[in-house]
Scaffold this motif. Structure first.
Motif, PDB file in Angstrom:
ATOM      1  N   VAL A 169       0.835  -1.208   0.000  1.00 46.31           N
ATOM      2  CA  VAL A 169       0.000   0.000   0.000  1.00 46.31           C
ATOM      3  C   VAL A 169       0.869   1.257   0.000  1.00 46.31           C
ATOM      4  O   VAL A 169       0.580   2.234  -0.708  1.00 46.31           O
ATOM      5  CB  VAL A 169      -0.945  -0.007   1.216  1.00 46.31           C
ATOM      6  N   MET A 170       1.943   1.252   0.775  1.00 44.00           N
ATOM      7  CA  MET A 170       2.847   2.398   0.803  1.00 44.00           C
ATOM      8  C   MET A 170       3.424   2.669  -0.580  1.00 44.00           C
ATOM      9  O   MET A 170       3.469   3.823  -1.042  1.00 44.00           O
ATOM     10  CB  MET A 170       3.972   2.151   1.804  1.00 44.00           C
ATOM     11  N   GLU A 171       3.859   1.611  -1.271  1.00 46.00           N
ATOM     12  CA  GLU A 171       4.435   1.778  -2.610  1.00 46.00           C
ATOM     13  C   GLU A 171       3.401   2.312  -3.586  1.00 46.00           C
ATOM     14  O   GLU A 171       3.691   3.220  -4.387  1.00 46.00           O
ATOM     15  CB  GLU A 171       4.982   0.436  -3.093  1.00 46.00           C
ATOM     16  N   ARG A 172       2.181   1.762  -3.541  1.00 50.75           N
ATOM     17  CA  ARG A 172       1.133   2.227  -4.451  1.00 50.75           C
ATOM     18  C   ARG A 172       0.785   3.689  -4.203  1.00 50.75           C
ATOM     19  O   ARG A 172       0.566   4.460  -5.151  1.00 50.75           O
ATOM     20  CB  ARG A 172      -0.132   1.377  -4.277  1.00 50.75           C
ATOM     21  N   ALA A 173       0.727   4.091  -2.939  1.00 50.63           N
ATOM     22  CA  ALA A 173       0.386   5.480  -2.618  1.00 50.63           C
ATOM     23  C   ALA A 173       1.440   6.437  -3.160  1.00 50.63           C
ATOM     24  O   ALA A 173       1.111   7.500  -3.712  1.00 50.63           O
ATOM     25  CB  ALA A 173       0.231   5.650  -1.108  1.00 50.63           C
ATOM     26  N   MET A 174       2.716   6.091  -3.032  1.00 50.45           N
ATOM     27  CA  MET A 174       3.777   6.949  -3.563  1.00 50.45           C
ATOM     28  C   MET A 174       3.695   7.025  -5.078  1.00 50.45           C
ATOM     29  O   MET A 174       3.895   8.093  -5.678  1.00 50.45           O
ATOM     30  CB  MET A 174       5.144   6.428  -3.126  1.00 50.45           C
ATOM     31  N   GLU A 175       3.391   5.907  -5.728  1.00 51.02           N
ATOM     32  CA  GLU A 175       3.264   5.892  -7.187  1.00 51.02           C
ATOM     33  C   GLU A 175       2.125   6.786  -7.657  1.00 51.02           C
ATOM     34  O   GLU A 175       2.187   7.355  -8.745  1.00 51.02           O
ATOM     35  CB  GLU A 175       3.024   4.463  -7.674  1.00 51.02           C
ATOM     36  N   GLN A 176       1.080   6.927  -6.827  1.00 52.77           N
ATOM     37  CA  GLN A 176      -0.086   7.716  -7.226  1.00 52.77           C
ATOM     38  C   GLN A 176      -0.039   9.149  -6.719  1.00 52.77           C
ATOM     39  O   GLN A 176      -1.055   9.837  -6.688  1.00 52.77           O
ATOM     40  CB  GLN A 176      -1.368   7.019  -6.755  1.00 52.77           C
ATOM     41  N   GLY A 177       1.136   9.621  -6.332  1.00 58.40           N
ATOM     42  CA  GLY A 177       1.293  11.041  -6.065  1.00 58.40           C
ATOM     43  C   GLY A 177       1.378  11.460  -4.618  1.00 58.40           C
ATOM     44  O   GLY A 177       1.411  12.667  -4.331  1.00 58.40           O
ATOM     45  N   ALA A 178       1.411  10.523  -3.663  1.00 60.62           N
ATOM     46  CA  ALA A 178       1.544  10.906  -2.260  1.00 60.62           C
ATOM     47  C   ALA A 178       2.878  11.602  -2.028  1.00 60.62           C
ATOM     48  O   ALA A 178       3.893  11.239  -2.624  1.00 60.62           O
ATOM     49  CB  ALA A 178       1.434   9.676  -1.361  1.00 60.62           C
ATOM     50  N   LEU A 179       2.886  12.607  -1.172  1.00 60.29           N
ATOM     51  CA  LEU A 179       4.121  13.310  -0.828  1.00 60.29           C
ATOM     52  C   LEU A 179       4.949  12.502   0.164  1.00 60.29           C
ATOM     53  O   LEU A 179       6.176  12.544   0.145  1.00 60.29           O
ATOM     54  CB  LEU A 179       3.788  14.686  -0.238  1.00 60.29           C
ATOM     55  N   ASP A 180       4.264  11.754   1.040  1.00 66.43           N
ATOM     56  CA  ASP A 180       4.955  10.903   2.005  1.00 66.43           C
ATOM     57  C   ASP A 180       3.949   9.891   2.540  1.00 66.43           C
ATOM     58  O   ASP A 180       2.738  10.157   2.597  1.00 66.43           O
ATOM     59  CB  ASP A 180       5.526  11.741   3.155  1.00 66.43           C
ATOM     60  N   VAL A 181       4.455   8.735   2.929  1.00 71.26           N
ATOM     61  CA  VAL A 181       3.627   7.682   3.519  1.00 71.26           C
ATOM     62  C   VAL A 181       4.445   7.031   4.631  1.00 71.26           C
ATOM     63  O   VAL A 181       5.624   6.733   4.432  1.00 71.26           O
ATOM     64  CB  VAL A 181       3.226   6.606   2.481  1.00 71.26           C
ATOM     65  N   TYR A 182       3.832   6.812   5.789  1.00 76.71           N
ATOM     66  CA  TYR A 182       4.558   6.132   6.867  1.00 76.71           C
ATOM     67  C   TYR A 182       3.581   5.428   7.796  1.00 76.71           C
ATOM     68  O   TYR A 182       2.366   5.686   7.775  1.00 76.71           O
ATOM     69  CB  TYR A 182       5.444   7.100   7.655  1.00 76.71           C
ATOM     70  N   GLY A 183       4.127   4.519   8.599  1.00 82.20           N
ATOM     71  CA  GLY A 183       3.322   3.789   9.562  1.00 82.20           C
ATOM     72  C   GLY A 183       3.858   3.978  10.964  1.00 82.20           C
ATOM     73  O   GLY A 183       5.069   4.055  11.173  1.00 82.20           O
TER      74      GLY A 183
ATOM     75  N   LEU B 288      -6.309   9.097  -3.466  1.00 83.95           N
ATOM     76  CA  LEU B 288      -5.543   8.315  -2.505  1.00 83.95           C
ATOM     77  C   LEU B 288      -6.446   7.693  -1.441  1.00 83.95           C
ATOM     78  O   LEU B 288      -6.186   6.584  -0.959  1.00 83.95           O
ATOM     79  CB  LEU B 288      -4.459   9.179  -1.875  1.00 83.95           C
ATOM     80  N   ALA B 289      -7.510   8.387  -1.071  1.00 85.99           N
ATOM     81  CA  ALA B 289      -8.472   7.800  -0.130  1.00 85.99           C
ATOM     82  C   ALA B 289      -9.111   6.560  -0.740  1.00 85.99           C
ATOM     83  O   ALA B 289      -9.305   5.535  -0.061  1.00 85.99           O
ATOM     84  CB  ALA B 289      -9.539   8.829   0.248  1.00 85.99           C
ATOM     85  N   LYS B 290      -9.426   6.633  -2.021  1.00 86.49           N
ATOM     86  CA  LYS B 290      -9.998   5.484  -2.725  1.00 86.49           C
ATOM     87  C   LYS B 290      -9.020   4.312  -2.725  1.00 86.49           C
ATOM     88  O   LYS B 290      -9.411   3.153  -2.543  1.00 86.49           O
ATOM     89  CB  LYS B 290     -10.356   5.888  -4.157  1.00 86.49           C
ATOM     90  N   LEU B 291      -7.741   4.617  -2.909  1.00 86.11           N
ATOM     91  CA  LEU B 291      -6.715   3.569  -2.881  1.00 86.11           C
ATOM     92  C   LEU B 291      -6.648   2.903  -1.505  1.00 86.11           C
ATOM     93  O   LEU B 291      -6.576   1.668  -1.401  1.00 86.11           O
ATOM     94  CB  LEU B 291      -5.355   4.169  -3.236  1.00 86.11           C
ATOM     95  N   VAL B 292      -6.658   3.701  -0.424  1.00 86.25           N
ATOM     96  CA  VAL B 292      -6.591   3.153   0.925  1.00 86.25           C
ATOM     97  C   VAL B 292      -7.788   2.249   1.216  1.00 86.25           C
ATOM     98  O   VAL B 292      -7.647   1.154   1.790  1.00 86.25           O
ATOM     99  CB  VAL B 292      -6.486   4.285   1.962  1.00 86.25           C
ATOM    100  N   PHE B 293      -8.987   2.685   0.800  1.00 83.77           N
ATOM    101  CA  PHE B 293     -10.164   1.846   0.998  1.00 83.77           C
ATOM    102  C   PHE B 293     -10.052   0.536   0.211  1.00 83.77           C
ATOM    103  O   PHE B 293     -10.436  -0.531   0.696  1.00 83.77           O
ATOM    104  CB  PHE B 293     -11.429   2.596   0.568  1.00 83.77           C
TER     105      PHE B 293
END
Length: 461
Positions: free
Chosen positions: A335-349, A375-380
């Protein structure tokens, strides 16, 4: 600190930007060498012209031997081409035109999965037979063309970022995945030439910060491949989100998708003329010559006035959070990798203790407000969460840019951060160092250390 200020009182397009670069001192030979290294059927014509009394540089990209046309002139030419019905012309142009407001739309010689002949009878009384090999230029192919070019790694990165911005805008407009976008009006040869030369020319200026005025988008209606739309066109408007825009008295399309994408990627902030000691000025001309309105973009280069320290610019970011306690850790990394690919500025847990004493992880995604819904759609879709918390926050970010450090193993990008005109931090790009370490069978830490040493040696001797 070296500043570049773009004044877009008559909009901006790719070739207007190139004209301003040349007029401000970028070598025409550098741009021609860039075109040659791309391996596409294009060349530049550079001349000096006059727009409402303003001497300016006109740059035309000749693709497959033909000069760019304004968008509506291109469609008029297509609609009246001998041997083509209106429906046929529409079918042939949906991806083969590069729509530019002032000077950009024209026919191309392309590669395609099928070959066909175009028979055009012109007003001059002579006939041209064009055999085209067409291909829909997707983002993957464009990346490959740019990566093969003999230009710096930083310029390649910036050129690809501009195309990715175009692709993301088209994807949002047409509701498709970015990798399936075939750049309906921005993927032709002249776009590749425009954008790559823009990246190379911008780097050649050695500017630390790009500032842009509010943009005059024009007005009226414009004919696109998918129909007639109000100005600005859909993809252009998407690219100009969060940028200050207005419509003046000129009822023509003034900002093109390519011009908007260049501004989107290049510009650090928007505002009035910054306090600086102006050193160079360049004017880039559009094709049209409006009465009492200079159809140019102005570029001013100078040194910032250090005596008047400006407040640190703030930007608004969206924060998405979801608490997860019933999902595989392997999926979390995906999920972290997909979010970065779709334009997220940063992702962390962040490890958290959930209800019923279950250990869990808090997923946090930082993104631009316009990317929040996607990105919300991706997380869901990719996680087990049933709800996402969203909020807006202000972020102060240092101005960042890349320089290329040449080590004995190859080129490494060095990220530089500036505060009040001085470098406050620097770091080698991890992916570059990782690749070099693997290819040359040397320790990663050796590559990191050598890159820093070479950078400091080049900066301080």
């Amino acid at each position: 600190m070296r500043i570049a200020y773009l004044e877009c009182f008559s909009g901006i397009s790719g070739d207007m930007f190139l004209g301003a670069l040349v007029d401000a001192g970028v070598s025409p030979d550098l741009l021609r060498q860039t075109i040659a290294s791309l391996g596409v059927d294009a060349k530049l014509e550079i001349s000096r012209t006059n727009r409402s009394g303003i001497s300016s540089v006109k740059v035309d990209v000749m693709a497959a031997g033909e000069k760019e046309l304004p968008r509506e002139e291109f469609f008029q030419k297509e609609d009246h081409a001998a041997g083509h019905s209106h429906h046929q012309a529409e079918e042939h142009r949906h991806t083969h035109s590069h729509a530019h407001d002032h000077e950009h739309t024209h026919e191309h010689e392309h590669e395609h999965s099928h070959a066909h002949e175009h028979h055009h009878e012109h007003e001059h009384g002579h006939t041209h037979n064009h055999t085209h090999e067409h291909s829909h230029r997707g983002l993957k192919e464009i990346r490959e063309i740019i990566n093969r070019a003999a230009i710096s790694a930083t310029a390649k990165q910036r050129a690809i970022a501009i195309f990715e911005a175009l692709g993301a805008a088209e994807a949002r407009v047409h509701n498709v995945d970015i990798e399936k976008i075939h750049f309906h009006e921005v993927g032709a040869i002249d776009a590749i030439a425009d954008i790559t030369c823009a990246a190379v020319g911008a780097e050649a200026l050695g500017v630390d910060e790009w500032v842009c005025s509010p943009l005059n988008v024009g007005g009226g209606m414009v004919k696109c491949a998918h129909g007639t739309f109000p100005v600005p066109a859909p993809a252009t408007l998407d690219l100009l989100k969060n940028a200050p825009v207005y419509s003046g008295e000129i009822q023509k399309e003034l900002v093109t998708p390519t011009g908007a994408a260049i501004v989107r990627v290049l510009v650090n902030r928007y505002g009035t003329f910054p306090r600086m000691k102006a050193q160079k000025t360049g004017y880039g001309a559009g094709t049209r010559d409006f009465k009492d309105h200079p159809n140019v973009v102005r570029l001013t280069i100078g040194e910032a006035d250090q005596e008047a320290e400006s407040p640190m610019p703030l930007e608004t970011v969206s924060i998405l959070e979801a608490s997860l306690d019933d999902m595989s850790p392997q999926v979390f990394g995906y999920v972290m990798e997909r979010a970065m690919e779709q334009g997220a500025l940063d992702v962390y847990g962040t490890p958290v203790q959930m209800k019923k004493s279950r250990p869990g992880i808090l997923l946090t995604v930082l993104c631009r407000p316009e990317d929040e819904a996607r990105l919300a759609k991706l997380v869901f879709a990719e996680t087990t969460t049933l709800g996402i918390r969203m909020r807006k926050e202000s972020r102060a970010a240092l101005d960042r840019r890349h320089v290329v450090v040449r080590t004995k193993w190859g080129e490494v990008r060095m990220k530089l951060a500036r505060l009040n005109g001085s470098i406050s931090n620097y770091a080698p790009e991890y992916e570059d160092c990782r690749r070099i370490a693997a290819e040359n069978h040397v320790p990663l830490k050796s590559v990191l250390q050598e890159t820093i040493r070479m950078y400091l040696e080049s900066e301080h001797g």
